[in-house]
Design an enzyme around this catalytic site. Structure first.
Site, PDB file in Angstrom:
ATOM      1  N   GLU A 265       4.312  -5.998 -68.690  1.00  0.00           N
ATOM      2  CA  GLU A 265       3.386  -7.230 -67.580  1.00  0.00           C
ATOM      3  C   GLU A 265       2.663  -7.770 -67.940  1.00  0.00           C
ATOM      4  OE1 GLU A 265       5.753  -5.172 -63.652  1.00  0.00           O
ATOM      5  OE2 GLU A 265       4.147  -4.984 -63.675  1.00  0.00           O
TER       6      GLU A 265
ATOM      7  N   GLU B  81      12.436  -3.885 -64.894  1.00  0.00           N
ATOM      8  CA  GLU B  81      11.819  -3.180 -63.516  1.00  0.00           C
ATOM      9  C   GLU B  81      12.521  -4.085 -62.524  1.00  0.00           C
ATOM     10  OE1 GLU B  81       7.381  -2.259 -62.901  1.00  0.00           O
ATOM     11  OE2 GLU B  81       7.105  -2.115 -65.205  1.00  0.00           O
TER      12      GLU B  81
END
Length: 482
Positions: free
Chosen positions: A182, A293
């Site tokens: 991320e 995710e």
């Protein structure tokens, strides 16, 4: 090789020219490869499993103890994601003092995944602790190098390379790696830079490209293919961050991975995620997209005193095992129908235990796993999303159905079609690997060979793509070297 001496310089040049032709031909042969249509990835991040078992958790299916990796494999999981921290020394004073998500733990988990027949995605967090959109702290071992970019790049290169080579020596080389986790605000930040929003692309691009080069060099050394991914949090952030990656020279990656949780990324809904993937396919035709995710609660209750991080549900999907399954199926169908190649569910086995996290006793996610509060797999729950027939991507054409080559001094692209292929509504596209479209023309109807005149092209690798009804159905990389 012993090269004889020549007294006649024209003979020397002739011999050298011949060698260049031979070496170039060999090089072209080695780098040409097929981009085959990809089976859909039903993925699970199982990074917590080893820790949970050490904390006394026994996973069950039909109330019988069973290896959790085998549980997922038996339900059609084909990709296991594993996070890796550099030096998670904070574990030394937690529970039994054993470290997880370091190299040794990754090695153990990779062996378990491969033994169960699943591929592995290795998630390099490039930190000692959680890396996410708010935290990208450099490992403590490299803190003194944080402003010494050349030396930091060497350390990063060696870390990536040594990890992959070590895993390969144990026959568990990952099939895919992601550079950072991320990485919306970059990677390997100092505590000062991490405290503010910063994107120093001169530094950031060099770090990403160094890590990517480490993977590519391992590929070359081992003659093995490893897919490289970038990972961005939130669908709303994907396009503008990719623009910055590519504008700053970070282009040698294969997969665009992003996180999508309804709780944090609303109001973007499942339809919006699919629309994003369609846009990415059009903007970056040489890249694949998938969700790295996601998660959804099956209950609003908890099984311990650790607060749960997922609780918000979407209209039409109130918390229940059936709706957890329905939500992830609907999301996966949207991904697949728009050309995405997979979905990874985050930590579906992070159940409650007698161990503590850094913040509380128990799990912060037991209400969003695929197991009930007795650690028994939930029938008709989320794991059934992975079952055969729910969603999938099948090849429209086989790799052998087409062949693309440059000819006539590279001024013509020749595409040959197997005689059983109907060429109606098939369109040939030619791209540079940076995504620039160079050619878009229909194949000759009823013909097994089509010829396309080309502009003068620079040496390099190009992507030939056959499209049908606005969807790519076949791809091949073609090299041009004079």
């Amino acid at each position: 090789m012993v090269i004889p001496k020549y007294h006649n310089m024209s003979s020397v040049k002739h011999k050298w020219t011949s060698l260049k032709i031979i070496f170039t031909s060999i090089f072209i042969f080695l780098i040409i490869n097929h981009l085959q249509a990809q089976e859909f990835y039903f993925g699970a991040d199982l990074s917590y499993v080893n820790e949970m078992e050490d904390c006394g958790v026994v996973y069950k299916e039909n109330n019988l103890a069973k290896d959790p990796y085998q549980i997922f494999a038996d339900h059609n999981c084909n990709l296991v994601r594993l996070r890796m921290w550099h030096t998670p020394s904070w574990y030394d004073n937690l529970n039994i003092g054993h470290r997880y998500s370091d190299y040794q733990d990754i090695l153990k988990s990779s062996k378990r995944a491969k033994t169960a027949g699943m591929d592995v995605l290795l998630d390099f967090h490039l930190s000692d602790n959680w890396a996410d959109p708010s935290k990208q702290l450099i490992p403590s071992a490299w803190l003194q190098l944080v402003f010494d970019l050349p030396t930091l790049k060497d350390s990063l290169y060696n870390h990536i390379s040594s990890t992959l080579i070590g895993l390969a020596a144990e026959n568990v080389l990952p099939d895919m790696v992601q550079i950072g986790n991320e990485t919306n605000k970059g990677i390997l930040l100092s505590p000062i830079d991490n405290a503010i929003w910063t994107l120093d692309w001169e530094r950031n691009s060099q770090l990403f490209n160094t890590a990517i080069q480490a993977v590519r060099d391992v590929e070359t050394t081992l003659n093995r293919d490893i897919k490289i991914a970038l990972h961005i949090a939130g669908p709303d952030n994907v396009k503008w961050l990719l623009e910055q990656f590519t504008a700053n020279g970070v282009t040698d990656f294969d997969i665009i991975g992003f996180s999508y949780y309804w709780q944090w990324h609303q109001p973007t809904n499942i339809v919006g995620v699919g629309a994003l993937i369609t846009e990415l396919k059009q903007l970056y035709p040489t890249k694949k997209s998938m969700i790295f995710e996601t998660g959804y609660p099956w209950t609003s209750n908890g099984n311990d005193n650790a607060s749960n991080i997922l609780g918000t549900t979407q209209s039409g999907y109130p918390a229940s095992p059936e709706n957890q399954k329905k939500w992830i199926i609907d999301l996966s169908k949207s991904v697949a129908e728009n050309g995405g190649i997979g979905v990874i569910y985050w930590e579906p086995a992070w159940v409650s235990s007698n161990c503590s996290t850094q913040w509380a006793l128990g799990s912060h996610y037991e209400n969003a796993t695929f197991f009930d509060f007795d650690n028994n797999l939930i029938a008709n729950g989320g794991i059934e999303w992975m079952e055969d027939g729910v969603v999938g991507i099948e090849p429209v054409f086989f790799p052998s159905d087409f062949k693309a080559v440059f000819q006539d001094n590279h001024q013509v692209l020749k595409i040959s079609v197997d005689e059983h292929i109907q060429t109606q509504n098939l369109m040939a596209h030619l791209y540079r690997l940076d995504g620039q479209l160079l050619l878009q023309k229909p194949l000759e109807q009823g013909q097994t060979v089509s010829y396309f005149s080309l502009p003068q092209l620079a040496n390099g690798v190009y992507l030939v793509s056959i499209w049908k009804e606005n969807h790519p159905v076949w791809n091949e990389k073609v090299s041009l070297f004079r």
